[in-house]
Design an enzyme around this catalytic site. Structure first.
Site, PDB file in Angstrom:
ATOM      1  N   ASP A 454      16.245   7.057  22.725  1.00  0.00           N
ATOM      2  CA  ASP A 454      15.099   7.800  22.188  1.00  0.00           C
ATOM      3  C   ASP A 454      14.605   8.838  23.198  1.00  0.00           C
ATOM      4  OD1 ASP A 454      13.122   8.451  20.373  1.00  0.00           O
ATOM      5  OD2 ASP A 454      12.519   6.377  20.025  1.00  0.00           O
ATOM      6  N   ASP A 518      11.418   9.524  11.371  1.00  0.00           N
ATOM      7  CA  ASP A 518      10.658   8.273  11.349  1.00  0.00           C
ATOM      8  C   ASP A 518      10.083   8.016   9.967  1.00  0.00           C
ATOM      9  OD1 ASP A 518      11.183   7.779  13.944  1.00  0.00           O
ATOM     10  OD2 ASP A 518       9.186   8.218  14.720  1.00  0.00           O
TER      11      ASP A 518
END
Ligand code: GLA
Length: 722
Positions: A454, A518
């Site tokens: 990430d 997301d």
């Protein structure tokens, strides 16, 4: 007077399949592109040279100035240049001529150019991928002088654009809303996208698609371009007033960022370009084929893409052994094959504010380490994935307390707060070594199969020792990924950056999957996934079934719709399974089984987007050879007519016959009946239709509720009767 006698020895052709790039690269002259597009197999070199001549026009130079690979300032072209370099304000008017041309294969060429006065050499590497037929172009700038050369801009290539292509599509977006296409007419003047976020970004994905007025998904000319780079970028399309248009893509260099000492070289990220005379879906297919060949170091095809279970939206930071073991069992029972333990397993990480950088297992959460989880996963035959955010550190962390100087920043400028974290300075070898050792230790200890890598903030002050460092940082990230891959050849990686903030073809040389967004809201996802499909293939696009009530939009969708949306990608789940009803869990189990049954087709087939009204999002995947296909048709909004439009399929063989069935929802309930679903027994044996009928006439859709999705299966058959 007959035609001018043009020497053709300087013409070079590189080709693969239907694609060809023709160059005029005479030694001592400026190199230029004569043609890029469909192979001109009937055309002689001298014809092309003649057809590439241009007259001069009033109001400008007395001779027409040909374009060149970099449209350098020294050539006298008025339009934006592809190369800006100088030595302390001098030697900026570069004019490159060909030194040598090397062609070691029919599909690639290396053109070495130089300008002895400016003391630079530029090596252009042009390569048409033999599989996907996309053109990859890089340029390498070498300082052949005795003092430093400052590079302000170096595009991989100035690629002339077919004048029929008059509309430009770029992509914008935001967190939880990536890959939103936006179209503008191509005009005289410059269309420019600049990204200074230090990562690929949500708002400026480095791709552009140009099309003609009559181009549709399956027809008409189109060309698409992308930059394989995860740092800052500049994309530009310049419409010169002489009628020519050029595409340039390159790294956006900050002031002083690229200073080449004598003998040093700078190589641009690759410009990757695809063209087609057969529509937008076809250029996307070429990008897809290229990505599938090169992503993850080219090892994507080794095994089926395992269905993920990701813990983020199930537990967020609320970790604990018992809870996680329960999730492992639930995930295994429903059909997941890889379990990804997301943020929160390490250091003092209990929320966003602390612990980032402390890559050891949080003992108070996991007193037995991660062994019990790893072991339970192995018992279920599942793979183990772990979340890392290697480039970042919370100020409230042991790492930062020990090494407060390890972060990027500009002296005297207070860091812009962003998710309570700073960016580690990966241009310092000791920082990279530390990260490598920490990550490798964990991977080794728990036999980790997969890293979700990430990257959750922009680089606002990307300086190392005062100097701009995005270039070095980006290369260092790639280097760290490559080093880990070398040590653990089986280790797979996902590139995530607050969702889809780093999903470009540069990081995809190292990563096997990208996390697209997301936002798991199925309705939004239909649009985001369609946007991404212009560039990215389904096999590497992470698509997760989210909770009943989406955590980001608070919209509530049926499990059938959520599942249908996640089936078409690298499927995963990201929800607390104990919050779902038994009926929904059953639906989910069947959806996963359906995905597994068809994943070879989904991940290996040709992706065709369908042209539909805006209330539908529809596409298909057609097996290579077109013997079978799946089509997805989501209704994302209402419509003004009583009945929806017919759905015209694409990519099939017109003469072949196909048995058409409706395979999802598998508990389909009609709103009104009979429709084709009943009359053609689509839920049972189905009916046989010609490819021609399905593509030219189309399927009359049944009435559908908004936020629902139908999935059709087509199997080629020798029968021509229903
Ligand atoms: C980012 C990612 C999410 C999740 C969180 C964890 O937002 O995009 O998928 O991993 O970080 O903090």
């Amino acid at each position: 007077m007959g035609p001018m006698n043009l020497g053709t020895a300087s013409v070079r052709r590189i080709a693969a399949g239907e694609t060809e790039l023709v160059l005029d690269a005479a030694r001592g002259s400026r190199p230029r592109i004569l043609h890029w597009g469909t192979v001109l197999s009937e055309t002689r070199d001298d014809e092309l040279l003649l057809l590439s001549s241009r007259p001069w026009a009033h109001g400008g130079p007395d001779v027409a100035i040909p374009a060149s690979f970099s449209n350098e300032l020294g050539a006298g072209l008025a339009g934006p240049t592809g190369l800006l370099a100088h030595r302390d304000g001098r030697h900026w008017a570069t004019c490159l001529t060909v030194e040598s041309v090397e062609q070691d294969a029919p599909h690639r060429v290396r053109v070495v150019c130089s300008d002895p006065r400016a003391a630079v050499r530029v090596i252009y590497n042009l390569d048409i991928d033999t599989d996907s037929q996309v053109l990859s172009a890089t340029s390498t700038l070498e300082n052949t002088g005795d003092d430093d050369l400052a590079v302000d801009w170096c595009a991989a290539l100035c690629l002339p654009l077919d004048s029929r292509l008059r509309t430009l599509r770029s992509f914008t977006g935001r967190w939880a809303g990536e890959f939103q296409p936006q179209d503008v007419p191509i005009f005289r003047g410059s269309f420019v996208r600049e990204n200074r976020r230090g990562r690929t970004s949500h708002d400026s994905f480095p791709a552009l698609i140009a099309r003609a007025d009559n181009t549709a998904e399956q027809s008409g000319p189109a060309a698409a371009f992308q930059l394989a780079w995860s740092g800052n970028h500049r994309l530009r399309v310049d419409g010169h007033n002489d009628g020519r248009t050029f595409v340039q893509m390159g790294e956006l260099l900050l002031p002083g960022e690229m200073l080449l000492a004598p003998g040093e070289r700078y190589t641009t990220p690759a410009l990757i370009a695809a063209h087609s005379d057969a529509g937008l879906s076809h250029v996307s297919q070429r990008f897809h084929a290229h990505a599938l060949r090169h992503a993850g170091g080219g090892r994507l095809h080794r095994k089926p893409r395992p269905v993920h279970y990701n813990t983020w939206e199930a537990v967020y930071f609320d970790h604990g052994e018992a809870r996680l073991l329960e999730l492992v069992d639930q995930a295994a029972a429903i059909g997941a094959e890889r379990f990804v333990l997301d943020d929160g397993w390490f250091g003092s990480r209990r929320d966003e504010t602390r612990g980032l950088g402390d890559w050891w297992v949080a003992s108070e959460r996991y007193p037995n380490g991660l062994d019990p989880i790893a072991q339970r996963l192995r018992e279920h035959g599942m793979e183990f994935g772990l979340w890392f955010e290697p480039e970042m550190v919370n100020p409230d962390s042991d790492l930062f307390r020990a090494h407060p100087d390890w972060v990027l920043g500009v002296d005297a400028l207070v860091q812009v707060p962003s998710r309570h974290q700073y960016v580690l300075d990966l241009t310092r070898p000791e920082v990279v070594d530390h990260l490598y050792e920490r990550i490798a230790a964990i991977v080794e200890q728990y036999d980790v199969d997969y890293i979700k890598w990430d990257m959750n903030r922009d680089l606002h002050h990307p300086a190392s020792d005062g100097h701009a460092a995005v270039h070095g940082q980006t290369r260092a990230v790639y280097g760290l990924m490559a080093r880990l891959r070398e040590r653990f050849p089986e280790l797979e990686m996902e590139s995530c950056a607050s969702g889809g903030g780093r999903a470009d073809f540069g990081v995809l040389r190292h990563a096997d999957r990208v996390w697209l967004s997301d936002n798991n809201d199925a309705g939004d996802r239909q649009q985001i996934q369609r946007g991404a499909s212009y560039v990215l293939p389904l096999a590497i696009t992470g698509t997760h079934v989210g909770p009943r009530e989406c955590h980001i939009t608070r919209r509530v969708y049926s499990m059938a719709y959520r599942s249908a949306t996640a089936i078409f990608g690298h499927m995963g789940l990201e929800l607390d399974l104990s919050e779902e009803t038994d009926a929904d869990l059953d639906t989910l189990r069947r959806a996963i089984a359906l995905h597994k049954r068809h994943r070879e087709l989904i991940h290996g087939g040709r992706h065709v987007r369908l042209d539909t009204p805006d209330y539908l999002v529809a596409f298909g995947v057609v097996a290579q050879g077109a013997q079978s296909a799946l089509f997805s048709c989501a209704k994302v909004a209402g419509h003004a007519t009583t009945l929806p439009t017919e759905l015209r399929l694409a990519g099939l063989e017109p003469q072949r016959h196909y048995r058409l069935r409706l395979i999802w929802p598998d508990d389909y309930a009609p709103i009104t009946a009979p429709s084709l679903v009943e009359t053609a027994d689509l839920l049972g044996n189905g009916s046989v239709f010609s490819g021609e009928a399905l593509m030219r006439h189309g399927i009359p859709l049944p009435l559908m509720h908004p936020d629902s999705c139908l999935v059709f299966h087509l199997a080629g058959t020798d029968t021509t009767s229903a």
